[in-house]
Write a protein that holds these residues in place. Structure first.
Motif, mmCIF file in Angstrom:
data_model
loop_
_atom_site.group_PDB
_atom_site.id
_atom_site.type_symbol
_atom_site.label_atom_id
_atom_site.label_comp_id
_atom_site.label_asym_id
_atom_site.label_seq_id
_atom_site.Cartn_x
_atom_site.Cartn_y
_atom_site.Cartn_z
ATOM 1 N N UNK A 161 0.813 -1.233 0.000
ATOM 2 C CA UNK A 161 0.000 0.000 0.000
ATOM 3 C C UNK A 161 0.826 1.253 0.000
ATOM 4 N N UNK A 162 1.393 1.645 1.146
ATOM 5 C CA UNK A 162 2.187 2.885 1.168
ATOM 6 C C UNK A 162 3.559 2.685 0.557
ATOM 7 N N UNK A 163 4.209 3.789 0.241
ATOM 8 C CA UNK A 163 5.594 3.713 -0.188
ATOM 9 C C UNK A 163 6.478 3.306 0.989
ATOM 10 N N UNK A 164 7.608 2.692 0.711
ATOM 11 C CA UNK A 164 8.477 2.248 1.807
ATOM 12 C C UNK A 164 9.097 3.421 2.555
ATOM 13 N N UNK A 165 9.311 3.218 3.836
ATOM 14 C CA UNK A 165 10.093 4.162 4.621
ATOM 15 C C UNK A 165 11.562 3.943 4.286
ATOM 16 N N UNK A 166 12.442 4.858 4.684
ATOM 17 C CA UNK A 166 13.873 4.634 4.443
ATOM 18 C C UNK A 166 14.373 3.309 5.014
ATOM 19 N N UNK A 167 13.945 2.967 6.229
ATOM 20 C CA UNK A 167 14.382 1.704 6.847
ATOM 21 C C UNK A 167 13.891 0.518 6.039
ATOM 22 N N UNK A 168 12.635 0.567 5.613
ATOM 23 C CA UNK A 168 12.086 -0.530 4.824
ATOM 24 C C UNK A 168 12.795 -0.678 3.488
ATOM 25 N N UNK A 169 13.120 0.443 2.859
ATOM 26 C CA UNK A 169 13.775 0.358 1.558
ATOM 27 C C UNK A 169 15.168 -0.251 1.685
ATOM 28 N N UNK A 170 15.896 0.114 2.747
ATOM 29 C CA UNK A 170 17.234 -0.439 2.933
ATOM 30 C C UNK A 170 17.199 -1.941 3.214
ATOM 31 N N UNK A 171 16.076 -2.422 3.741
ATOM 32 C CA UNK A 171 15.996 -3.825 4.138
ATOM 33 C C UNK A 171 15.635 -4.763 2.996
ATOM 34 N N UNK A 172 15.136 -4.252 1.879
ATOM 35 C CA UNK A 172 14.656 -5.142 0.817
ATOM 36 C C UNK A 172 15.774 -5.456 -0.172
ATOM 37 N N UNK A 173 15.607 -6.574 -0.857
ATOM 38 C CA UNK A 173 16.522 -6.933 -1.934
ATOM 39 C C UNK A 173 16.388 -5.923 -3.066
ATOM 40 N N UNK A 174 17.501 -5.469 -3.650
ATOM 41 C CA UNK A 174 17.420 -4.508 -4.760
ATOM 42 C C UNK A 174 16.546 -4.978 -5.909
#
Length: 220
Positions: A84-97
């Protein structure tokens, strides 16, 4: 209340004082202003979810060299992958590129988002920090990030921070609009753009909004 659930406010009409200043300063803008008595400079935002600073930068990185329609599609794909929402900075850093690539971001754009997220996580960038910075300080902080140039930084000033005196000198669509509206037989040079836009200070953002409107709304 989260940024995603914040009630949407209808974009206000153009500031009367700024409008009057631009009408007096520039006859071309006077014509464009008179043709749009109910103009709302930020009406485009009605069609987008409210973004915080990091979300706005995601949107801008997605839109580099792409149409608005393509950008919205990429943002929609990214939202789907995060539920739903866009990722937070922490969430974006945690995902596979690969998650970003699957959403439509190039490897280079994914690296730019990663670098931005790192700066938000460690506190170098934040909504509060941006609010205290001058336009020049914001542009300097953002252009330190690989993949963020003056066009993106100034777009952020205009879109996210609603700064009143931003001129997107590197925007090709804006150059073509100025070429048409001001009767140039060539794309205006940087010096010619500066000479025109200097008339609009300190309301260059509103002038740019009227020029973009003349390009996209079908009025003269």
């Amino acid at each position: 209340m989260t940024v995603e659930s914040r009630p949407r406010r209808r974009a206000p009409l153009a500031d009367p004082e700024a409008r009057a200043f631009l009408r007096k300063a520039d006859p071309v803008l006077a014509r464009l202003i008179d043709a749009r008595p109910d103009f709302r400079p930020r009406a485009w935002a009605d069609e987008l979810p409210p973004f915080d600073a990091f979300g706005t930068l995601i949107f801008q990185v997605a839109g580099q060299q792409l149409s608005v329609a393509s950008t919205r599609a990429i943002i929609s794909h990214l939202q789907d992958r995060f539920g739903g929402p866009l990722p937070s900075p922490v969430e974006l850093l945690a995902v596979d590129p690969q998650v970003l690539r699957d959403a439509g971001f190039s490897t280079r754009k994914g690296a730019t988002l990663h670098a931005l997220a790192e700066r938000f996580v460690d506190g170098r960038l934040s909504d509060k920090a941006f609010a205290k910075m001058t336009d020049e300080e914001v542009e300097a902080a953002l252009t330190e990030v690989p993949g963020i140039g003056p066009w993106s930084a100034r777009g952020f000033l205009l879109v996210a921070l609603d700064r009143p005196d931003v001129f997107l000198s590197g925007d090709l669509a804006l150059r073509k609009t100025i070429q048409r509206e001001y009767g140039f037989d060539h794309l205006p040079t940087d010096d010619e753009l500066e000479a025109i836009s200097d008339r609009w200070r300190p309301y260059r953002s509103l002038a740019v909004s009227y020029l973009f409107a003349s390009e996209y709304d079908g009025l003269p």
